[in-house]
Design a protein around this motif. Structure first.
Motif, PDB file in Angstrom:
ATOM      1  N   SER A 244       0.834  -1.202   0.000  1.00  0.00           N
ATOM      2  CA  SER A 244       0.000   0.000   0.000  1.00  0.00           C
ATOM      3  C   SER A 244       0.867   1.250   0.000  1.00  0.00           C
ATOM      4  O   SER A 244       2.006   1.231   0.486  1.00  0.00           O
ATOM      5  N   TRP A 249       0.495  -2.022   4.610  1.00  0.00           N
ATOM      6  CA  TRP A 249      -0.212  -3.251   4.258  1.00  0.00           C
ATOM      7  C   TRP A 249       0.419  -3.951   3.062  1.00  0.00           C
ATOM      8  O   TRP A 249       0.823  -3.316   2.095  1.00  0.00           O
ATOM      9  N   ILE A 251      -0.608  -7.049   0.372  1.00  0.00           N
ATOM     10  CA  ILE A 251      -1.664  -7.938  -0.116  1.00  0.00           C
ATOM     11  C   ILE A 251      -1.021  -9.096  -0.872  1.00  0.00           C
ATOM     12  O   ILE A 251      -0.180  -8.884  -1.749  1.00  0.00           O
ATOM     13  N   VAL A 264      -4.654  -9.747   3.424  1.00  0.00           N
ATOM     14  CA  VAL A 264      -3.988  -8.501   3.790  1.00  0.00           C
ATOM     15  C   VAL A 264      -3.155  -8.753   5.042  1.00  0.00           C
ATOM     16  O   VAL A 264      -3.667  -9.317   6.026  1.00  0.00           O
ATOM     17  N   SER A 281      -3.523 -10.244  10.121  1.00  0.00           N
ATOM     18  CA  SER A 281      -3.971 -10.430   8.744  1.00  0.00           C
ATOM     19  C   SER A 281      -5.488 -10.472   8.673  1.00  0.00           C
ATOM     20  O   SER A 281      -6.176 -10.627   9.686  1.00  0.00           O
ATOM     21  N   LEU A 284      -9.777 -10.468   2.139  1.00  0.00           N
ATOM     22  CA  LEU A 284     -10.686  -9.604   1.391  1.00  0.00           C
ATOM     23  C   LEU A 284     -11.873 -10.438   0.917  1.00  0.00           C
ATOM     24  O   LEU A 284     -11.686 -11.564   0.439  1.00  0.00           O
ATOM     25  N   ILE A 321      -8.497  -0.012   3.329  1.00  0.00           N
ATOM     26  CA  ILE A 321      -7.956  -0.825   4.420  1.00  0.00           C
ATOM     27  C   ILE A 321      -7.452   0.097   5.524  1.00  0.00           C
ATOM     28  O   ILE A 321      -6.667   1.018   5.271  1.00  0.00           O
ATOM     29  N   VAL A 334     -11.665  -3.663   6.831  1.00  0.00           N
ATOM     30  CA  VAL A 334     -11.792  -3.617   5.376  1.00  0.00           C
ATOM     31  C   VAL A 334     -13.179  -3.080   5.026  1.00  0.00           C
ATOM     32  O   VAL A 334     -14.193  -3.683   5.387  1.00  0.00           O
TER      33      VAL A 334
END
Length: 470
Positions: A244, A249, A251, A264, A281, A284, A321, A334
């Motif tokens: 990110s 973060w 992913i 995540v 963690s 999603l 996020i 999220v």
């Protein structure tokens, strides 16, 4: 007949001149000494720079050029050349030869967004087992690494340490000194393929590698010492690793399974794990992941292209996020902020996805490039290529698509009347002849150049380097 111009205080002239553009400022500076002094005021040129570009860094100019006026004129001139794209007049093209295998990746060693007054250096990795560094403006090879035992498969650059990180078909990760090509460290993952990303936190650079067995290894840079090992997915290859913009973060996602959700991870729990606690963690809420990208102007807004596997339709889901901290733990929150359906002709699932700003979406599939708003409104569609688009590069000024038709298409950003961002198709950059080549495979840009790899029919790929005149 001479005209008498009024003599006004400097601050009044500067205020009046603030409504002029660069060309008019240069014109009024020729009137007399008083007007010249006002027109040369650094504040005026700084305001024009900041209005036109969100980021300006005088340190990227040579010392004798470090004024706001010189910065504006030089950068504006460079953008003019990048917009018109006339061969010889606006740019030079050089062919960089040396690899004896397929080019599997290429990276710039400098800040790709804002550097435009110094030499561009690109490193390329090949299945021939070598990494090579190239001076783009000079069109020469600077160094080549020793030949590795296994073909290389990935390459990334760590801007913070000035290192290049590679991995090979046996899962061995290596760190290389970007200036000389000296090998600094090595780490074995015993994986047939690795996906790599780097990040920087608390005065230390880290590398996270996703393996073909579904594991995440987090290592220090440059020593490549392991600090954590996490089993993200069982037996499935991690295809996608994203960081990110706020660096909080990571992913991890895979394209092989429609049943497993992208995950995540909190970077701090990967780079500084607690012995008794698993990494922080969350999953999603989408099945599978065809492609993913963070929006660069948001702290942690990610979009996921996914499908249920039962129809030709694909969906884009967009999430913000955030973290929720209590005295004893950190939780991941999220929040879905958008979703819409994509319709494509045919069953080809190869999708290139990029984001611009905080809400502009670029999707390339087949021969077509499409532009969407975050609400799912299609803003533009381009079919400039005759063959499939193989790679795409996006920055604050332009978009470049690379195709198997042996051409690069250059687009520049523009604002529509409704304030949506759109693209304007500008010109093609040609890569050679289909008699010897199969098409472009990778593309990367910095602010003054474009570099792309060409797949050669004899297996000895070359790089095409387009250097724009500043």
């Amino acid at each position: 007949m001479e005209c008498d111009f009024p003599t006004l205080p400097l601050d009044c002239l500067v205020c009046i001149f603030s409504y002029l553009d660069a060309e008019d400022l240069i014109t009024v500076s020729l009137v007399n000494q008083s007007w010249n002094g006002a027109a040369e005021t650094a504040w005026l040129w700084r305001q024009m720079c900041m209005h036109r570009w969100t980021f300006c860094n005088l340190s990227k100019l040579n010392p004798e050029m470090q004024t706001w006026k010189n910065y504006y004129l030089r950068r504006a001139k460079l953008e003019q050349h990048m917009t018109s794209g006339k061969a010889s007049a606006d740019y030079t093209c050089k062919t960089l030869r040396g690899h004896t295998g397929s080019v599997v990746g290429l990276v710039y060693l400098s800040d790709s967004n804002h550097q435009f007054d110094s030499k561009s250096i690109v490193c390329s990795a090949s299945s021939d087992g070598t990494i090579r560094a190239w001076s783009i403006q000079e069109g020469i090879q600077l160094w080549s690494s020793q030949v590795q035992d296994a073909p290389l498969t990935k390459i990334i650059a760590d801007q913070q340490t000035g290192l290049v990180i590679s991995t090979d078909s046996q899962g061995r990760i290596k760190a290389w000194k970007a200036q000389t090509g000296d090998e600094l460290a090595s780490f074995p993952t015993a994986s047939s393929a690795c996906t790599l990303l780097t990040y920087y936190r608390k005065d230390q650079s880290f590398l996270t590698a996703g393996t073909s067995g579904g594991a995440l290894h987090t290592l220090t840079i440059p020593a490549l010492s392991q600090v954590s090992h996490v089993r993200a997915f069982d037996t499935y290859k991690i295809d996608i690793l994203l960081l990110s913009p706020d660096k909080h973060w990571v992913i991890a996602a895979l394209r092989e399974s429609l049943d497993l959700h992208p995950k995540v991870y909190f970077t701090e729990s990967l780079s500084c794990p607690c012995e008794d606690d698993p990494p922080v963690s969350a999953s999603l809420p989408v099945n599978g992941c065809t492609a993913a990208s963070f929006f660069p102007s948001e702290a942690a807004r990610v979009m996921i292209v996914h499908s249920d596997g039962l129809s030709n339709a694909k969906n884009i889901s967009i999430f913000d996020i955030k973290s929720k901290k209590s005295k004893y733990k950190t939780e991941i929150m999220v929040e879905q902020v958008g979703s819409f359906e994509l319709l494509f002709d045919g069953w080809n699932s190869d999708i290139l996805l990029e984001a611009h700003g905080s809400g502009t979406i670029l999707i390339a599939q087949g021969k077509e490039l499409k532009l969407y708003s975050i609400a799912g409104t299609q803003i533009a569609s381009f079919q400039d290529h005759k063959e499939h688009i193989a790679a795409m590069c996006v920055d604050s000024f332009r978009v470049v698509t690379a195709s198997y038709d042996l051409s690069l298409r250059v687009f520049t950003w523009k604002k529509e009347q409704n304030k949506d961002l759109s693209l304007e198709s500008r010109y093609h950059l040609l890569g050679g002849s289909h008699m010897f080549s199969r098409g472009f495979t990778h593309v990367a840009c910095d602010y003054a150049s474009i570099v792309a790899s060409v797949a050669a029919k004899d297996g000895k790929d070359v790089l095409k380097a387009y250097s724009f005149n500043a």
